[in-house]
Design a protein around this motif. Structure first.
Motif, short mmCIF file in Angstrom:
data_model
loop_
_atom_site.label_atom_id
_atom_site.label_comp_id
_atom_site.label_asym_id
_atom_site.label_seq_id
_atom_site.Cartn_x
_atom_site.Cartn_y
_atom_site.Cartn_z
N VAL B 253 42.48 62.23 86.92
CA VAL B 253 41.13 63.27 87.11
C VAL B 253 41.67 64.80 86.56
O VAL B 253 43.03 65.09 87.32
N ARG B 255 42.00 67.73 88.22
CA ARG B 255 42.05 67.97 89.83
C ARG B 255 41.40 69.19 90.06
O ARG B 255 40.85 70.33 89.50
N GLY B 256 40.23 68.90 91.18
CA GLY B 256 39.47 70.39 91.80
C GLY B 256 40.34 71.18 92.38
O GLY B 256 41.79 71.11 92.95
N HIS B 279 44.58 68.10 96.69
CA HIS B 279 43.41 68.76 95.63
C HIS B 279 42.78 67.51 95.39
O HIS B 279 43.26 66.70 95.94
N LYS B 280 41.42 68.00 95.51
CA LYS B 280 40.52 66.88 95.31
C LYS B 280 40.97 66.10 93.68
O LYS B 280 40.88 66.87 93.04
N GLY B 281 40.61 64.71 93.89
CA GLY B 281 40.69 63.76 93.13
C GLY B 281 42.28 63.82 92.40
O GLY B 281 42.40 62.99 91.45
N ASN B 315 39.76 72.27 103.28
CA ASN B 315 38.96 72.91 102.02
C ASN B 315 38.82 74.74 102.43
O ASN B 315 37.49 74.92 102.98
N GLU B 417 36.67 62.69 103.26
CA GLU B 417 37.20 63.54 101.92
C GLU B 417 38.77 63.55 101.55
O GLU B 417 39.06 63.52 100.32
N THR B 444 39.06 59.08 93.80
CA THR B 444 39.64 60.11 93.06
C THR B 444 38.87 60.01 92.15
O THR B 444 37.98 61.32 91.96
N GLY B 447 36.17 62.69 93.45
CA GLY B 447 36.52 63.90 94.18
C GLY B 447 37.28 63.33 95.60
O GLY B 447 37.52 64.72 96.37
#
Ligand SMILES: Nc1ncnc2c1ncn2[C@@H]1O[C@H](COP(=O)(O)OP(=O)(O)OP(=O)(O)O)[C@@H](O)[C@H]1O
Ligand SMILES: [Mg+2]
Lengths: 321, 496
Positions: B253, B255-256, B279-281, B315, B417, B444, B447
């Motif tokens: 995915v 990366r967010g 990171h997200k994902g 965050n 999360e 993932t 997110g």
């Protein structure tokens, strides 16, 4: 494919199977006593039994919560005495009835919360913390009254014991309401769920984000408050608050809880079982009295019943293997 | 190895209230062989072995031991017959020494009631040397590593003249190196003519150590085969009776944004100056030897251990996390490695365990909405194929792998999360492993960020986007996508 060999079973039996066992024990007892003394199965005697059971039954509700968390509360009897004399003296001092009642409940609650804090914040084993409280509360009750009972209350207060609702004595009604609420709380609320979880595995409960200290303290607080309620009813019935009231009530409450199928290891138990347990004890006492059995022999019989009930329970559980 | 069977179990059936665990199982064990029991979670492997070791009574069937039919009454009886079991939870007394544990209950005495310590330690040394072990019999069991404790159990079984040794997922808590040690021991046992029943969900082990394999499915025997001549995919097909796609279905995915940043984290429990970001994902694999501080890191982030210095940002916002509740409120979920002692409340039901961390979601004003709770639990039971007769079954009665799935769902239900998965697939069968990996993909893709602590190298390599290797409480290396290999991770973990 996957569900082969799996039989669905209603969840009624898995929840209440154990209580059906205890209930049949109670009914068996009733039948035997009925056969032995016809007077046993009269409405007036049964109401009498229910009334006899109320005080222990109410204390045992708190005990059930505490034992489900894998704890124990040895102080309930002494707290009952202390709450009783505090309330009685306030009544004598002329405090309005509702405030005096609130003070009785509040005294119990306070003692229970102190228990809870000693156990959670002070990290004392429940046995030790409540053993200490048992002595402190009893001593305080005796100090407070200089060892003398406080007697004589207005009719408005006494009607809590003498009145009735459609023929059912007020204490019995109060007891049933307490049980209904407790049953609801255990089965259907967050507090109930957490009570079981803490007793079943405290670490897993903590890791699931449960504020274990808070909820444990609440449970001990609840046990104390119910002792306060029992104190009100007992004082109204006797028309007297005695500093030596409630002796050994902790043991009767533990017995009712355990006969009712709550495990001392925690994580398991129901108030329905406890109510049946308390009724078994009251029926037994009443029946033995009617039969004219001496109080010495009664103690032996009751002790044997407790042991037998738990033995049968353990045997039934083991049979599953 | 001879072909004479020492033991035969015929048409074994075992029922529990509401569950048929074993329907019609045949099992035969030869002298000096390592016999693998293979099957999905809940297939009945542990139950079959509990019958053999006397912990359960069979409902029907025959057990033939040394050509004579036996009724195994209890664990003690099984032991006198020469059947010993190494349970996953060891039965050792932590405050006694190795020697005392080996001879517990049958201490040599010069006079009745007076234990002959010297004789104990001599005999224990002999028993340990027999296995090629150089463990000091005077050491206390609580000071030993898990693998060493297991060896003590093996030595104890041998000193009881065990002829059959049952090992139910013995490697679940061991590192790769320790697994090697265990296998050496197992080979020694074979030479002595001991027959071994070996249960494991790690397919590689089966080919390394097994002679024959019996496959169970849904409480029935599918068949017994020579391990030589079987392929992994064939065995898997026999086991799950459906086609399995690839084992590590990793989907990348993009990366967010950064969700978690840890800066200079240290604790009293040995973490030193740890910094990393997530990171997200992303799946961040954390590798390292046992005791390198991987679980400690997870505990610190989850607010279980006190942080002496360092900061955690969620965050981009600085957070003080000092309790699991605070961590959960910050959107962190933690799947602990030890499901029995930390993950589950055993006397509670599947449903109740499942919804425990997210009770707030299923209640208003403190009153539970049982319909909503039931629907959610039912969804996870179906999605992860948790094998249970109903939602109100107590988790204590589920098989090991299904318990693990309950712990997993419990955190999924929480909708965090950031997930910290500590050994997420321990004790889970191959089919379910793939399902768990696919689930990680779905997370993932939505997110979620995952920290995956794992001792299974293939899993770390197969599922991580990045890999951190820990050593002695610090992060020793970081490998970005594609840089990590088995050798590089191992070298870094060992500090070579
Ligand atoms: N004491 C028990 N009471 C009720 N059901 C049980 C009990 N023990 C096992 N079962 C059920 O029997 C079945 C077989 O369980 P068993 O533990 O033998 O599986 P297993 O093959 O060892 O699985 P795993 O790989 O997950 O360890 C499961 O469906 C389980 O839920
Ligand atoms: Mg198993």
């Amino acid at each position: 494919m996957r569900s082969r060999g799996i039989i669905l079973r209603g969840n009624f039996l898995s929840h209440y199977g154990r209580q059906l066992g205890t209930l049949s024990g109670l009914l068996g007892l009733v039948v035997v006593l009925w056969a032995l003394t016809p007077h046993f199965l009269t409405v007036s005697n049964l109401l009498n039994v229910a009334e006899q059971a109320t005080i222990i039954a109410i204390v045992a509700v708190g005990m059930t919560f505490v034992i489900i968390t894998a704890g124990i509360d040895l102080s309930v009897g002494s707290v009952l005495a202390f709450a009783g004399v505090v309330m009685a003296s306030l009544l004598h001092a002329g405090l309005p009835l509702p405030l005096a009642l609130a003070a009785g409940l509040g005294t119990g609650l306070l003692c229970g919360v102190v228990n809870g804090l000693l156990i959670t914040v002070g990290r004392l084993p429940p046995f030790i913390a409540t053993l200490g409280m048992m002595s402190v509360a009893r001593g305080s009750a005796l100090m407070f009254t200089e060892g003398r009972p406080i007697s004589g209350f207005p009719e408005s207060f006494r009607s809590l014991a003498t009145g009735d609702v459609m023929g059912i004595p007020v204490p019995v009604v109060i007891m049933l309401v307490v049980y209904a609420i407790a049953h609801f709380v255990l089965r259907r609320t967050k507090l109930g769920r957490y009570t079981y979880a803490i007793g079943g595995n405290e670490e897993a409960a903590l890791l699931s984000g449960i504020n274990v200290k808070l909820y444990k303290t609440m449970v001990y607080g609840l046990a104390g408050m119910l002792s306060g309620l029992a104190a009100i009813l007992l004082t109204a019935r006797l028309n007297s608050a005695q500093p030596i009231a409630g002796m050994n009530y902790e043991l009767d409450a533990i017995a009712a809880t355990v006969i009712g199928g709550t495990s001392l290891l925690g994580g398991e138990g129901t108030v329905v079982g406890t109510l049946i347990g308390a009724l078994i004890m009251a029926v037994l006492r009443n029946g033995l009295n009617l039969l004219g059995v001496s109080s010495f022999i009664q103690q032996v019989v009751i002790g044997s019943v407790i042991i037998a009930a738990v033995l049968i329970d353990m045997w039934l559980k083991r049979r599953g293997k | 190895m001879t072909d004479a069977p020492v033991l035969e179990m015929r048409h074994i059936r075992k029922t529990f209230p509401g569950v048929v665990a074993l329907d019609d199982v045949d099992f035969e064990l030869r002298r000096g062989e390592v016999h693998i029991l293979l099957g999905e979670n809940g297939a009945g492997k542990s139950t079959l072995m509990k019958i053999l070791s006397g912990a359960y009574q069979k409902s029907a069937g025959q057990i033939i031991f040394d050509d004579a039919e036996v009724e195994i009454k209890n664990p003690k009886h099984a032991q006198t017959l020469g059947i010993s079991t190494i349970y996953q939870e060891f039965n050792l007394i932590p405050h006694l020494s190795v020697g005392e544990n080996i001879f517990l209950g049958r201490e040599p005495a010069r006079m009745p009631g007076l234990i002959d310590q010297r004789a104990i330690f001599q005999a224990a040394t002999r028993a340990l040397n027999d296995l090629g072990l150089t463990l000091d019999p005077r050491r206390l069991v609580k000071e030993l590593r898990v693998a060493e404790q297991q060896m003590v159990e093996v030595a104890k079984a041998l000193s009881l003249d065990a002829r059959i040794l049952i090992m139910d997922e013995p490697t679940a808590a061991l590192t790769e190196h320790e697994i090697g040690e265990l296998f050496t021991t197992i080979r020694k046992l074979k030479e002595k003519g001991v027959s071994i029943v070996y249960i494991s969900h790690r397919m590689e082990e089966l080919f390394e150590i097994g002679d024959r394999v019996t496959v169970l499915r849904d409480g029935r025997t599918v068949g017994t085969y020579d391990v030589r001549g079987m392929s992994k995919s064939e065995l898997i097909r026999l086991m799950v009776n459906r086609e399995l796609t690839e084992l590590f279905p990793k989907e990348r995915v993009t990366r967010g944004a950064e969700v978690l940043r840890v800066e200079g984290l240290s604790t009293k429990d040995g973490l030193k100056d740890i910094s990393f970001s997530l990171h997200k994902g992303e799946v961040l694999g954390i590798s390292g030897l046992l005791g390198a501080g991987r679980t400690e890191l997870a505990r610190a982030i989850f607010g279980l251990d006190k942080i002496t210095s360092g900061t955690i940002y969620i965050n981009g916002e600085r957070r003080r996390i000092n309790s699991p509740r605070a961590a959960i409120n910050s959107g962190i979920g933690f799947l602990t490695e030890d499901r029995k002692s930390q993950g589950l409340v055993l006397p509670l039901s599947v449903k109740e365990n499942l919804c425990l961390p997210s009770v707030d979601k299923f209640s208003s004003w403190g009153v539970m909405d049982s319909g909503k709770e039931e629907r959610a639990a039912d969804g996870y039971v179906k999605e992860l194929r948790i094998k249970t007769p109903n939602l109100n079954q107590k988790v204590v009665f589920l098989s090991g792998g299904n318990q693990q799935k309950v712990v997993l769902s419990k955190w999924l239900c929480c909708e965090a999360e950031v997930f910290i998965f500590d050994e997420p697939t321990r004790g889970v069968d191959v089919g379910a492993k793939t399902e768990i990996y696919q689930l990680m993909n779905r997370l993932t893709a939505a997110g979620v960020a995952i920290i995956m602590i794992s001792s299974e190298m293939l899993e770390v390599l197969g599922m991580s986007d990045r890999v951190l290797v820990m050593r002695a409480g610090s992060i020793a290396c970081e490998f970005n996508d594609g840089e990590a290999t088995q050798e590089r991770i191992l070298q870094c973990a060992l500090g070579e």
